[in-house]
Design a protein around this motif. Structure first.
Motif: not given
Length: 212
Positions: A10-13, A49-53, A197-201, A211-212
């Motif tokens: 994924a990418a956050l835009v 959250a994106a940065r953490d993931a 929640a998805a980024f947390g996973r 490997d995600a």
């Protein structure tokens, strides 16, 4: 057929979250829905959250030259001159900008058109990163978010729009565009909490070295 929330990488835009979103239309040339402060707060949480993931983040900024040479047909409708380089409101929101130390994961792309794909390096970056799913936040729902979504869809990306973290030029246009995006991809409309929640996973898997 509805697909999973995230397919592949994924990418956050972050679409055009610029300071003009909190300014009157007669000053910045475009009307915005109310609630920018709430959308910014949600966007800040999603970026963190994106940065953490380890999810890549693309920050778009619409910018036009003062001469107007690159406006094209953008002024034929309801919009006046907007997002002019050096003008008040054109800069990105102070808390929603790429981290200079994360140049392999965070990108700042200036665009001259509504769609992030037109005349930019966006698709090259996405293909280089191996991204399959785009998560869109920002504005305007009925303009830059919608057209970026449609162009991504036609390039076979999976696209999700965070419906409580996008804002339109009006509530009616916002809702109509969300409906149109859901028509293109079932399950496209998602909430901030669902994406967090998805980024947390993903973050948990990254910490575990999976490997995600």
């Amino acid at each position: 057929m509805q697909q999973p929330m995230i397919v592949g990488k994924a990418a956050l835009v972050v679409v055009d979250i610029q300071q003009g979103g909190a300014m009157p239309a007669d000053e910045v040339g475009i009307a915005h829905m109310e609630g920018i402060e709430h959308r910014v707060e949600r966007a800040e949480r999603l970026v963190a959250a994106a940065r953490d993931a380890g999810v890549p983040i693309i920050f778009f900024q619409e910018v036009h030259r003062p001469s107007g040479v690159d406006f094209g047909r953008e002024l034929d409708g309801a919009e006046d001159r907007h997002c002019v380089a050096g003008a008040p409101g054109t800069d990105l929101w102070p808390t929603l900008q790429p981290d200079p130390a994360a140049d392999d994961r965070e990108f700042h792309i200036v665009k001259r058109r509504y769609s992030g794909f037109i005349g930019t390096e966006f698709e090259i970056v996405l293909r280089g990163l191996g991204v399959q799913t785009l998560v869109l936040i920002g504005g305007l729902t009925d303009v830059c978010v919608h057209y970026t979504f449609a162009d991504a869809h036609q390039r076979d990306f999976y696209v999700r729009v965070v419906e409580d973290c996008v804002g339109g030029s009006s509530l009616a246009r916002h809702e109509a565009s969300l409906d149109a995006m859901e028509y293109l991809q079932a399950g496209a409309r998602r909430t901030t909490d669902e994406v967090l929640a998805a980024f947390g996973r993903l973050a948990t898997r990254e910490l575990a070295g999976v490997d995600a």
